[in-house]
Design a protein around this motif. Structure first.
Motif, PDB file in Angstrom:
ATOM      1  N   PRO A 176      26.548  16.371   3.558  1.00 45.85           N
ATOM      2  CA  PRO A 176      25.395  15.662   3.012  1.00 45.85           C
ATOM      3  C   PRO A 176      24.099  16.243   3.568  1.00 45.85           C
ATOM      4  O   PRO A 176      24.036  16.671   4.714  1.00 45.85           O
ATOM      5  CB  PRO A 176      25.587  14.214   3.477  1.00 45.85           C
ATOM      6  CG  PRO A 176      26.697  14.230   4.456  1.00 45.85           C
ATOM      7  CD  PRO A 176      27.406  15.531   4.351  1.00 45.85           C
ATOM      8  N   LYS A 177      23.087  16.277   2.716  1.00 37.93           N
ATOM      9  CA  LYS A 177      21.800  16.812   3.115  1.00 37.93           C
ATOM     10  C   LYS A 177      21.088  15.825   4.042  1.00 37.93           C
ATOM     11  O   LYS A 177      21.086  14.623   3.803  1.00 37.93           O
ATOM     12  CB  LYS A 177      20.947  17.076   1.877  1.00 37.93           C
ATOM     13  CG  LYS A 177      19.647  17.742   2.181  1.00 37.93           C
ATOM     14  CD  LYS A 177      18.899  18.048   0.914  1.00 37.93           C
ATOM     15  CE  LYS A 177      17.573  18.676   1.286  1.00 37.93           C
ATOM     16  NZ  LYS A 177      16.769  18.956   0.117  1.00 37.93           N
ATOM     17  N   THR A 178      20.492  16.353   5.100  1.00 41.55           N
ATOM     18  CA  THR A 178      19.727  15.508   6.020  1.00 41.55           C
ATOM     19  C   THR A 178      18.451  15.068   5.314  1.00 41.55           C
ATOM     20  O   THR A 178      17.710  15.908   4.794  1.00 41.55           O
ATOM     21  CB  THR A 178      19.365  16.289   7.294  1.00 41.55           C
ATOM     22  OG1 THR A 178      20.569  16.741   7.917  1.00 41.55           O
ATOM     23  CG2 THR A 178      18.591  15.425   8.273  1.00 41.55           C
ATOM     24  N   ARG A 180      30.510  19.833   0.184  1.00 44.91           N
ATOM     25  CA  ARG A 180      29.270  20.163   0.887  1.00 44.91           C
ATOM     26  C   ARG A 180      28.902  19.025   1.824  1.00 44.91           C
ATOM     27  O   ARG A 180      29.109  17.854   1.511  1.00 44.91           O
ATOM     28  CB  ARG A 180      28.143  20.357  -0.109  1.00 44.91           C
ATOM     29  CG  ARG A 180      28.406  21.487  -1.075  1.00 44.91           C
ATOM     30  CD  ARG A 180      27.205  21.691  -1.895  1.00 44.91           C
ATOM     31  NE  ARG A 180      26.548  22.837  -1.268  1.00 44.91           N
ATOM     32  CZ  ARG A 180      25.554  23.490  -1.794  1.00 44.91           C
ATOM     33  NH1 ARG A 180      25.044  23.105  -2.922  1.00 44.91           N
ATOM     34  NH2 ARG A 180      25.025  24.523  -1.185  1.00 44.91           N
ATOM     35  N   PRO A 197      17.546  19.207  12.270  1.00 39.99           N
ATOM     36  CA  PRO A 197      18.541  18.208  11.863  1.00 39.99           C
ATOM     37  C   PRO A 197      19.521  17.940  13.001  1.00 39.99           C
ATOM     38  O   PRO A 197      19.911  18.847  13.742  1.00 39.99           O
ATOM     39  CB  PRO A 197      19.243  18.869  10.679  1.00 39.99           C
ATOM     40  CG  PRO A 197      18.256  19.849  10.150  1.00 39.99           C
ATOM     41  CD  PRO A 197      17.525  20.356  11.367  1.00 39.99           C
TER      42      PRO A 197
END
Length: 112
Positions: free
Chosen positions: A5-7, A3, A31
């Motif tokens: 990386p989440k912002t 996955r 983002p």
């Protein structure tokens, strides 16, 4: 499958500064390269990257930001960015009376 990386969210202090753009037009963010791009009245006015807020500059406003000791946007320490964005001067924040001219400069720079 890995996955992405989440912002990270926009920090509260940067969000407060960006909220002051709302008197100039609708504000939206999305983002962008691990940070956030910010638009006011459909003009790209700011970047929040690694928790730091950067405002748009142009040939006319860049010297004002540099004279105030602001730092240019860099995605990494080893290479300069082609994006024309600078930090706010030290001591200028959402509660500062001195903030408004810097926001106006960013909006003007984004108009060119």
């Amino acid at each position: 499958m890995a996955r992405a990386p989440k912002t990270p969210p926009i920090p509260p202090d940067a969000r407060a500064v960006l909220g002051r753009f709302e008197t100039r037009g609708p504000v939206r963010s999305r983002p962008m390269f691990g940070g956030h791009g910010v638009w006011c009245d459909d003009r790209f006015v700011a970047i929040v990257f690694r928790g730091v807020l950067y405002l748009k500059v142009d040939g006319e406003t860049r010297p004002l930001f540099e004279a105030a000791g602001c730092s240019p946007f860099r995605m990494s320490a080893d290479r300069p960015s082609r994006l024309a964005f600078y930090t706010l001067p030290a001591g200028v924040n959402a509660g500062s009376d001195d903030l408004e001219p810097w926001l106006d400069r960013a909006l003007d720079a984004a108009s060119t």
